[in-house]
Design a protein around this motif. Structure first.
Motif, PDB file in Angstrom:
ATOM      1  N   UNK A 137      -7.000   3.723  -6.657  1.00 55.08           N
ATOM      2  CA  UNK A 137      -6.958   3.656  -8.131  1.00 55.08           C
ATOM      3  C   UNK A 137      -5.554   3.927  -8.643  1.00 55.08           C
ATOM      4  N   UNK A 138      -4.824   4.838  -7.992  1.00 57.10           N
ATOM      5  CA  UNK A 138      -3.433   5.121  -8.375  1.00 57.10           C
ATOM      6  C   UNK A 138      -2.528   3.919  -8.089  1.00 57.10           C
ATOM      7  N   UNK A 139      -2.792   3.230  -6.978  1.00 54.59           N
ATOM      8  CA  UNK A 139      -1.932   2.128  -6.545  1.00 54.59           C
ATOM      9  C   UNK A 139      -2.213   0.832  -7.304  1.00 54.59           C
ATOM     10  N   UNK A 140      -3.336   0.774  -7.992  1.00 50.28           N
ATOM     11  CA  UNK A 140      -3.726  -0.469  -8.670  1.00 50.28           C
ATOM     12  C   UNK A 140      -2.635  -0.970  -9.625  1.00 50.28           C
ATOM     13  N   UNK A 141      -1.977  -0.073 -10.316  1.00 52.71           N
ATOM     14  CA  UNK A 141      -0.989  -0.459 -11.329  1.00 52.71           C
ATOM     15  C   UNK A 141       0.422  -0.632 -10.764  1.00 52.71           C
ATOM     16  N   UNK A 142       0.608  -0.332  -9.478  1.00 54.67           N
ATOM     17  CA  UNK A 142       1.937  -0.459  -8.871  1.00 54.67           C
ATOM     18  C   UNK A 142       2.241  -1.912  -8.520  1.00 54.67           C
ATOM     19  N   UNK A 143       3.520  -2.234  -8.524  1.00 52.53           N
ATOM     20  CA  UNK A 143       3.971  -3.543  -8.051  1.00 52.53           C
ATOM     21  C   UNK A 143       4.514  -3.388  -6.639  1.00 52.53           C
ATOM     22  N   UNK A 144       4.353  -4.413  -5.786  1.00 54.51           N
ATOM     23  CA  UNK A 144       4.928  -4.325  -4.434  1.00 54.51           C
ATOM     24  C   UNK A 144       6.453  -4.215  -4.507  1.00 54.51           C
ATOM     25  N   UNK A 145       7.021  -3.290  -3.727  1.00 54.50           N
ATOM     26  CA  UNK A 145       8.472  -3.127  -3.752  1.00 54.50           C
ATOM     27  C   UNK A 145       9.124  -3.614  -2.451  1.00 54.50           C
ATOM     28  N   UNK A 146       8.297  -3.973  -1.452  1.00 60.03           N
ATOM     29  CA  UNK A 146       8.819  -4.542  -0.211  1.00 60.03           C
ATOM     30  C   UNK A 146       8.011  -5.777   0.126  1.00 60.03           C
ATOM     31  N   UNK A 147       8.643  -6.678   0.891  1.00 61.83           N
ATOM     32  CA  UNK A 147       7.974  -7.908   1.304  1.00 61.83           C
ATOM     33  C   UNK A 147       8.170  -8.118   2.797  1.00 61.83           C
ATOM     34  N   UNK A 148       7.091  -8.494   3.467  1.00 61.09           N
ATOM     35  CA  UNK A 148       7.154  -8.862   4.875  1.00 61.09           C
ATOM     36  C   UNK A 148       7.162 -10.383   4.921  1.00 61.09           C
ATOM     37  N   UNK A 149       8.229 -10.944   5.476  1.00 58.77           N
ATOM     38  CA  UNK A 149       8.381 -12.394   5.499  1.00 58.77           C
ATOM     39  C   UNK A 149       8.392 -12.951   6.903  1.00 58.77           C
TER      40      UNK A 149
ATOM     41  N   UNK B 131      13.435  -2.384   8.107  1.00 58.65           N
ATOM     42  CA  UNK B 131      12.394  -2.377   7.080  1.00 58.65           C
ATOM     43  C   UNK B 131      11.578  -1.085   7.156  1.00 58.65           C
ATOM     44  N   UNK B 132      11.226  -0.664   8.361  1.00 59.41           N
ATOM     45  CA  UNK B 132      10.448   0.563   8.540  1.00 59.41           C
ATOM     46  C   UNK B 132      11.221   1.761   7.999  1.00 59.41           C
ATOM     47  N   UNK B 133      12.532   1.810   8.252  1.00 56.15           N
ATOM     48  CA  UNK B 133      13.343   2.933   7.761  1.00 56.15           C
ATOM     49  C   UNK B 133      13.393   2.932   6.229  1.00 56.15           C
ATOM     50  N   UNK B 134      13.590   1.760   5.628  1.00 56.09           N
ATOM     51  CA  UNK B 134      13.649   1.680   4.162  1.00 56.09           C
ATOM     52  C   UNK B 134      12.317   2.064   3.524  1.00 56.09           C
ATOM     53  N   UNK B 135      11.216   1.611   4.116  1.00 60.21           N
ATOM     54  CA  UNK B 135       9.895   1.951   3.583  1.00 60.21           C
ATOM     55  C   UNK B 135       9.636   3.443   3.753  1.00 60.21           C
ATOM     56  N   UNK B 136      10.081   4.013   4.860  1.00 63.13           N
ATOM     57  CA  UNK B 136       9.925   5.453   5.085  1.00 63.13           C
ATOM     58  C   UNK B 136      10.677   6.256   4.027  1.00 63.13           C
ATOM     59  N   UNK B 137      11.902   5.833   3.714  1.00 64.62           N
ATOM     60  CA  UNK B 137      12.683   6.502   2.669  1.00 64.62           C
ATOM     61  C   UNK B 137      11.999   6.378   1.309  1.00 64.62           C
TER      62      UNK B 137
END
Length: 96
Positions: free
Chosen positions: A12-24, A32-38
């Protein structure tokens, strides 16, 4: 490990969030893992979208991200992954 009630709360908290990373096309890599961890340390809860040109398995990508960032996989719905990890210094979300 999160309980069902906690996952429902986080969804419910995440419903209003926008994706900030993309897996292509390149898939999940160490950078990518390090950036997402940060980002998880700063935000605790975030969304990652999987692009159309990703040719791997969505479930495997979600598991790799969760394991690599030591986060909980809250939800994988469609092409969106929701991850949660409790922040050490910047705690904002209080789980039920």
């Amino acid at each position: 490990m999160l309980t069902g009630k906690q996952k429902r709360f986080l969804r419910s908290k995440a419903h209003h969030l926008s994706p900030i990373f993309q897996v292509g096309k390149g898939g999940v890599n160490e950078n990518m893992v390090k950036q997402i961890s940060d980002a998880l340390e700063a935000r605790e809860l975030l969304k990652v979208s999987i692009l159309q040109n990703f040719d791997g398995d969505k479930n495997e990508a979600a598991e790799k991200l969760a394991l690599g960032t030591k986060a909980e996989l809250v939800q994988l719905i469609g092409n969106t992954i929701v991850l949660y990890r409790e922040s050490v210094e910047n705690k904002q979300i209080k789980l039920p």
